[in-house]
Design an enzyme around this catalytic site. Sequence first.
Site, PDB file in Angstrom:
ATOM      1  N   ASP A 152       0.689  -1.329   0.042  1.00  0.00           N
ATOM      2  CA  ASP A 152       0.042   0.034  -0.041  1.00  0.00           C
ATOM      3  C   ASP A 152       1.012   1.316  -0.077  1.00  0.00           C
ATOM      4  OD1 ASP A 152      -2.125   1.811   0.664  1.00  0.00           O
ATOM      5  OD2 ASP A 152      -3.288   0.279   1.428  1.00  0.00           O
TER       6      ASP A 152
ATOM      7  N   CYS B  10      -7.546   4.000  -1.776  1.00  0.00           N
ATOM      8  CA  CYS B  10      -7.472   2.680  -2.095  1.00  0.00           C
ATOM      9  C   CYS B  10      -8.488   1.956  -2.402  1.00  0.00           C
ATOM     10  CB  CYS B  10      -7.133   2.052  -0.529  1.00  0.00           C
ATOM     11  SG  CYS B  10      -6.701   0.304  -0.322  1.00  0.00           S
TER      12      CYS B  10
ATOM     13  N   ASP C 104      -1.450  -0.185  -4.770  1.00  0.00           N
ATOM     14  CA  ASP C 104      -2.649   0.478  -4.849  1.00  0.00           C
ATOM     15  C   ASP C 104      -2.611   1.884  -5.348  1.00  0.00           C
ATOM     16  OD1 ASP C 104      -2.113   1.051  -2.647  1.00  0.00           O
ATOM     17  OD2 ASP C 104      -4.143   1.011  -1.810  1.00  0.00           O
ATOM     18  N   HIS C 105      -1.640   2.465  -5.252  1.00  0.00           N
ATOM     19  CA  HIS C 105      -1.145   3.843  -5.436  1.00  0.00           C
ATOM     20  C   HIS C 105       0.002   4.468  -4.924  1.00  0.00           C
ATOM     21  CE1 HIS C 105      -2.461   4.937  -1.397  1.00  0.00           C
ATOM     22  NE2 HIS C 105      -3.707   4.252  -1.650  1.00  0.00           N
TER      23      HIS C 105
END
Length: 511
Positions: A13, A53, A320-321
């Site tokens: 994450d 997310c 996710d980013h």
Amino acid sequence: MAARRNVLFIVIDQWRAEALGAAGNPVLKTPHLDRLAADGVLCTRHFVQAAPCGPSRAALLTGTYQHNNGVMRNGTPLSLRFTNLALESRKRGYEPALFGYTDTTVDPSGRDPADPALTTYESPLPGFAVELLLPSLPLPWIAHLQAKGYDVPVDMDVIYSPASQPEDRGPTWAPARYAAEHSLAAFQTDRVLDYIAVRRDRPWFVHVAYLSPHPPFIAPLPYHDLYDPAAMPAPNRAPTPADAARQHALLAHYLDKQQQADFFVTGRGRVSDLSDADLAQLRATYYGMVTAVDAQLGRLTEALKAWGLYDDTLIVVTSDHGEMLGDHWMLGKQGYFDEAFHVPLIVRDPLPAADAGRGRRLDRFTEAVDVMPTILEWLDLAVPRQCDGRSLLPLAHGRDAPDWRREAHWEFDFRGLGRHDAEAALGLPMDACSLAVIRDEAYKYVHFAALPPLFFDLAADPHCLNDLSRDPAVAPLMLTYAQKMLSWRILSSARDLTGMTISPQGLIARG
């Protein structure tokens, strides 16, 4: 299909693209991820399709762009009409196991208003067998800490606060209360290893979602002090927050509203008020958190090798980013900058067909929507027509794909009532609070539904500090990119049923 094919799908994450040794970072130590990249393919121009997310994972796990899946914010339901990676893998007999979270908001259709599932955006994606669910209040980990003798309440602010706070090292330097071997990532890895250990004789599919280096920015010993703040690269940003704010109204809003306390328990004041020294330490802490997760990846890969499973297992590692990390005077992942959407992707295919591509740094534009088709093709499963991406296996195997995309796309929605959401502040209707980006090697165009656009020359201005959208000389070129974006939206419109025709001969489905 081979008798045994395993899948290890890992999402780290808030992991930005440059936070990886194999990507050329001269300071950051990620030896295990680097070895994995050397044994597979590293996608150097990989972009996610949304943030934060929930929207990003909806795109990743359904293979669809945000304008098709409709998941705009954390808390937006994911419609049951979409299939997903977990459901599709079941068609090959897998029971995909989840360790962590998918941040899925359930479709409320047919649910009673009193259903607890309607109180959270942290439900598991349909199709996953939940082996270890770790939402923002990770009760299994807290119980684990308490069993290890830690005096911690069920309060994440306490757990993520340091035991002591030196005056002169910045608000993120002090180590966590827990040892590295008792961290959330280590706890997850223990459980994953237990799961695989008793399934060595049959195929398995494991999805691990690691929280770190997502905030709160705090690292355990020795990772909290592993990197010298003086060695951190300087942030890419305008001279002052006021200068940055002049670029766009949305950016001005975030610079005014982002609070340090949203990113670390000891934070005080606005993010844009962080001193240079404190930001350098925050970057060093973030690097330490990445290295701590890399150590857990090492435990997983070494166990697979020891058990004779490494050469039967597709390993996909991504995020996710990204994380702004002080660039443009911001933290987090709000907005339109590359730093929030450009992430690593490593694909390690164990099959001999992939040998020609091993160690390759792939500079094609790849997207999160490509991950689901890639895994499904590797499992000899059909790719659903809903998917907006394409399998990466041909590129990972060293073959060329002349018709591959030449740009990346992403979307960001800023509706809502929270402090960071700009709907009320900018006085926009809810459905107008959106932007879309198209960027290739040369230029980047940002289109807003109800605000002025942005246009950047990436060769002259790689960090997007100088908006050219108001320059009349650039107008024809900007129009070209606006037309490209329109074509992308038309070509990627939802297509689940569009290839079907009902006829006197029955259903005709084209693919």
